[in-house]
Motif scaffolding. Sequence first.
Motif, PDB file in Angstrom:
ATOM      1  N   ILE A  62       0.861  -1.182   0.000  1.00  0.00           N
ATOM      2  CA  ILE A  62       0.000   0.000   0.000  1.00  0.00           C
ATOM      3  C   ILE A  62       0.901   1.237   0.000  1.00  0.00           C
ATOM      4  O   ILE A  62       1.812   1.338   0.825  1.00  0.00           O
ATOM      5  CB  ILE A  62      -0.929   0.009   1.232  1.00  0.00           C
ATOM      6  N   PRO A  63       0.677   2.177  -0.921  1.00  0.00           N
ATOM      7  CA  PRO A  63       1.537   3.365  -0.970  1.00  0.00           C
ATOM      8  C   PRO A  63       1.527   4.127   0.363  1.00  0.00           C
ATOM      9  O   PRO A  63       0.488   4.297   0.996  1.00  0.00           O
ATOM     10  CB  PRO A  63       0.904   4.221  -2.082  1.00  0.00           C
ATOM     11  N   ASN A  64       2.705   4.567   0.781  1.00  0.00           N
ATOM     12  CA  ASN A  64       2.912   5.346   2.009  1.00  0.00           C
ATOM     13  C   ASN A  64       2.549   4.590   3.280  1.00  0.00           C
ATOM     14  O   ASN A  64       2.262   5.204   4.306  1.00  0.00           O
ATOM     15  CB  ASN A  64       2.141   6.668   1.966  1.00  0.00           C
ATOM     16  N   LEU A  65       2.534   3.250   3.226  1.00  0.00           N
ATOM     17  CA  LEU A  65       2.196   2.454   4.390  1.00  0.00           C
ATOM     18  C   LEU A  65       3.083   1.222   4.448  1.00  0.00           C
ATOM     19  O   LEU A  65       3.242   0.514   3.451  1.00  0.00           O
ATOM     20  CB  LEU A  65       0.719   2.028   4.345  1.00  0.00           C
ATOM     21  N   THR A  66       3.645   0.972   5.615  1.00  0.00           N
ATOM     22  CA  THR A  66       4.401  -0.247   5.879  1.00  0.00           C
ATOM     23  C   THR A  66       3.699  -0.982   7.008  1.00  0.00           C
ATOM     24  O   THR A  66       3.416  -0.392   8.047  1.00  0.00           O
ATOM     25  CB  THR A  66       5.851   0.069   6.285  1.00  0.00           C
ATOM     26  N   ILE A  67       3.422  -2.255   6.786  1.00  0.00           N
ATOM     27  CA  ILE A  67       2.775  -3.079   7.797  1.00  0.00           C
ATOM     28  C   ILE A  67       3.816  -4.086   8.273  1.00  0.00           C
ATOM     29  O   ILE A  67       4.400  -4.808   7.468  1.00  0.00           O
ATOM     30  CB  ILE A  67       1.544  -3.798   7.232  1.00  0.00           C
TER      31      ILE A  67
END
Length: 164
Positions: free
Chosen positions: A37-42
């Motif tokens: 997901i762009p601009n998101l790190t899980i």
Amino acid sequence: MKLKFALCSAFVVLCLAGCKSQTTPAIAPAALEDTSIPNLTIIYGSEPVARSLGFVKGKVFRDGQLMKLTGSVKNLSQATYPIEYQVAWTDGDGAPLMNSPSWIRVTLNPRAEKPIVNVAKETRGAQAIVTFKVPADVQIFIPEPDPVEVMKYQQEMAARQSQK
């Protein structure tokens, strides 16, 4: 006599062929970090957590002057268990912003989703990092996820990848 020998030999070969060991396919290790997901790190704290949880409908977007994270954590297993998550924000260069994100504990019912909404505390906030883990004070067994839920989650992830 030759016929008996041939029959006995054939019988022994068939028996030995039936004793051949069966190998089970190796389960690929689950990824502990997801950046689809762009601009998101899980980040998943362990492999059982990575196999039994999914982050769905996630997005990071600008809401006025601040960035906002929305999505849901989904339990892919058939068991109820607690999970903790934390949302931290970084600036456009990846440097962490000076905030002290707290751990939030939720209990996930089988195949249930819990919404997560978080807003960056500073206008420099550009990327979110969501970390999931099993609470330290809880000793639980996380069962294997429901194959149907895993398939649905994988299809959603594939659709997300194809939209890039």
